[in-house]
Design a protein around this motif. Structure first.
Motif, short mmCIF file in Angstrom:
data_model
loop_
_atom_site.label_atom_id
_atom_site.label_comp_id
_atom_site.label_asym_id
_atom_site.label_seq_id
_atom_site.Cartn_x
_atom_site.Cartn_y
_atom_site.Cartn_z
N LEU A 29 0.82 -1.22 0.00
CA LEU A 29 0.00 0.00 0.00
C LEU A 29 0.85 1.27 0.00
O LEU A 29 0.44 2.31 0.52
CB LEU A 29 -0.96 0.01 1.20
CG LEU A 29 -1.99 -1.12 1.25
CD1 LEU A 29 -2.94 -0.93 2.43
CD2 LEU A 29 -2.76 -1.20 -0.06
N THR A 30 2.04 1.19 -0.59
CA THR A 30 2.91 2.35 -0.73
C THR A 30 2.80 2.87 -2.16
O THR A 30 2.87 2.08 -3.11
CB THR A 30 4.37 1.99 -0.43
OG1 THR A 30 4.46 1.49 0.91
CG2 THR A 30 5.27 3.20 -0.56
N PRO A 31 2.63 4.19 -2.34
CA PRO A 31 2.54 4.74 -3.71
C PRO A 31 3.76 4.39 -4.54
O PRO A 31 4.90 4.53 -4.07
CB PRO A 31 2.43 6.25 -3.47
CG PRO A 31 1.84 6.37 -2.10
CD PRO A 31 2.40 5.22 -1.32
N VAL A 32 3.55 3.94 -5.76
CA VAL A 32 4.65 3.55 -6.63
C VAL A 32 5.42 4.78 -7.12
O VAL A 32 6.64 4.78 -7.17
CB VAL A 32 4.11 2.76 -7.84
CG1 VAL A 32 5.23 2.45 -8.82
CG2 VAL A 32 3.44 1.47 -7.37
N SER A 33 4.71 5.85 -7.44
CA SER A 33 5.33 7.05 -7.96
C SER A 33 5.73 8.00 -6.83
O SER A 33 4.93 8.30 -5.95
CB SER A 33 4.38 7.79 -8.92
OG SER A 33 4.93 9.03 -9.31
N LEU A 54 -0.03 11.38 -2.57
CA LEU A 54 -0.34 10.36 -1.57
C LEU A 54 0.95 9.71 -1.07
O LEU A 54 1.77 9.25 -1.86
CB LEU A 54 -1.26 9.31 -2.19
CG LEU A 54 -1.83 8.24 -1.27
CD1 LEU A 54 -2.71 8.87 -0.21
CD2 LEU A 54 -2.62 7.23 -2.09
N LYS A 55 1.14 9.68 0.25
CA LYS A 55 2.38 9.16 0.82
C LYS A 55 2.21 7.84 1.55
O LYS A 55 3.12 7.01 1.58
CB LYS A 55 2.99 10.20 1.78
CG LYS A 55 3.40 11.49 1.08
CD LYS A 55 4.38 11.21 -0.06
CE LYS A 55 4.73 12.44 -0.85
NZ LYS A 55 5.57 12.15 -2.03
N SER A 56 1.06 7.62 2.17
CA SER A 56 0.87 6.35 2.89
C SER A 56 -0.62 6.06 3.02
O SER A 56 -1.46 6.96 2.96
CB SER A 56 1.52 6.38 4.27
OG SER A 56 0.88 7.33 5.11
N VAL A 57 -0.92 4.77 3.20
CA VAL A 57 -2.29 4.30 3.36
C VAL A 57 -2.33 3.33 4.53
O VAL A 57 -1.50 2.42 4.62
CB VAL A 57 -2.79 3.58 2.08
CG1 VAL A 57 -4.21 3.08 2.27
CG2 VAL A 57 -2.71 4.52 0.88
N SER A 58 -3.29 3.51 5.42
CA SER A 58 -3.41 2.63 6.58
C SER A 58 -4.87 2.19 6.73
O SER A 58 -5.76 3.02 6.92
CB SER A 58 -2.97 3.36 7.87
OG SER A 58 -3.17 2.54 9.00
N VAL A 59 -5.10 0.87 6.60
CA VAL A 59 -6.44 0.33 6.77
C VAL A 59 -6.66 0.06 8.25
O VAL A 59 -6.03 -0.81 8.84
CB VAL A 59 -6.64 -0.97 5.95
CG1 VAL A 59 -8.05 -1.51 6.15
CG2 VAL A 59 -6.38 -0.71 4.47
#
Length: 216
Positions: free
Chosen positions: A124-128, A133-138
Motif C-alpha cells: 500500500l505504498t505509492p509507486v510514484s 499520496l504518501k501512505s495508506v493505513s487500513v
C-alpha cells in the motif's frame, strides 16, 4: 544658511525612512499574499486528493460485494463469496467459518482494486514518488453476512483478522463509526490516507459502508 541645510537634511532623512518603511510594508504584504496563495493551493490539492481517495475506496469496497451463487441458489441467502470463484459448494453449512473466509477473499479484492486505482504496491505504498499520496493505513475492514437466523461478521484490522461473530436476528447491529443499522449483507471500511502538499502532510480519514445488491 546652516539652519536651511539642517532642515533639508532632516527632510531627506525622513524621506529615506519613509521609503524604507514602504519597502518593509510591501515586503510584508507580498509575503502575506504568497502565504495565502500557497495555503489556498494546499487546501485545493488536499480537497482534490480527498475526492479521489473517497471515490477509490467506494469503488474498491463495492468490488468486494460478490454474491456466493451456490449459496443463493440453495437457500436464496445473499452472502459473500468465500472461495474466490463465487461457488462455495456447501461451505456455508458452517456460516461462521465461511464468513471468515469471505472476509479474507473480500479484503484481497478490496486491496487489489484500491491499489490499481491509486497506484499502490503490495504494501500500500505509492509507486510514484511524485504522488501527493504518501501512505495508506487500513484501520478496519468488516464483512457482514446477513442471513435468516441473524448476522455473521468478521473483521480485519491493522493487527490482523479477528474471530468471526454471530449476532442473532433479535440483535440490532450498527456499523462502527457510523450510526447505520446493518440490514443486509455489506462491507464497512475505515481507512486513513496521508498526503503531502508543498512539504505539509495531511491525514484524510475515510469511512465507507456499502451494501450488497438485494436479490428479489
Amino acid at each position: 544658511m546652516q539652519g536651511g541645510l539642517k532642515k533639508r537634511r532632516n527632510m531627506l532623512l525622513r524621506k529615506q525612512e519613509g521609503a524604507v518603511e514602504a519597502v518593509i510594508l510591501c515586503s510584508v504584504l507580498l509575503l502575506c499574499l504568497v502565504g495565502i496563495t500557497v495555503y489556498s493551493l494546499q487546501l485545493r490539492v488536499a480537497k482534490n486528493e480527498k475526492y479521489m481517495v473517497d471515490n477509490a475506496v467506494i469503488a474498491a469496497a463495492t468490488s468486494t460485494l460478490v454474491t456466493d451463487l451456490y449459496q443463493y441458489a440453495t437457500t436464496e441467502e445473499n452472502v459473500l463469496d468465500c472461495t474466490g470463484d463465487a461457488y462455495s459448494n456447501g461451505l456455508y453449512d458452517q456460516p461462521l467459518e465461511a464468513t471468515k473466509e469471505a472476509c479474507k477473499v473480500a479484503y484481497g479484492r478490496f486491496l487489489e482494486s484500491l491499489s490499481a486505482a491509486l497506484g499502490l504496491d503490495s504494501s500500500l505504498t505509492p509507486v510514484s514518488a511524485e504522488n501527493y499520496l504518501k501512505s495508506v493505513s487500513v484501520k478496519e475492514f468488516t464483512v457482514y453476512n446477513v442471513v435468516k437466523e441473524g448476522i455473521y461478521s468478521c473483521t480485519y484490522t491493522s493487527s490482523g483478522y479477528q474471530d468471526g461473530f454471530f449476532h442473532g436476528s433479535n440483535v440490532t447491529i450498527n456499523t462502527k463509526g457510523m450510526d447505520m443499522e446493518v440490514l443486509q449483507t455489506s462491507v464497512y471500511v475505515d481507512i486513513v490516507f496521508t498526503v503531502e502538499v508543498f512539504g505539509k502532510q495531511y491525514e484524510i480519514p475515510v469511512q465507507e459502508y456499502v451494501y450488497s445488491y438485494h436479490w428479489e
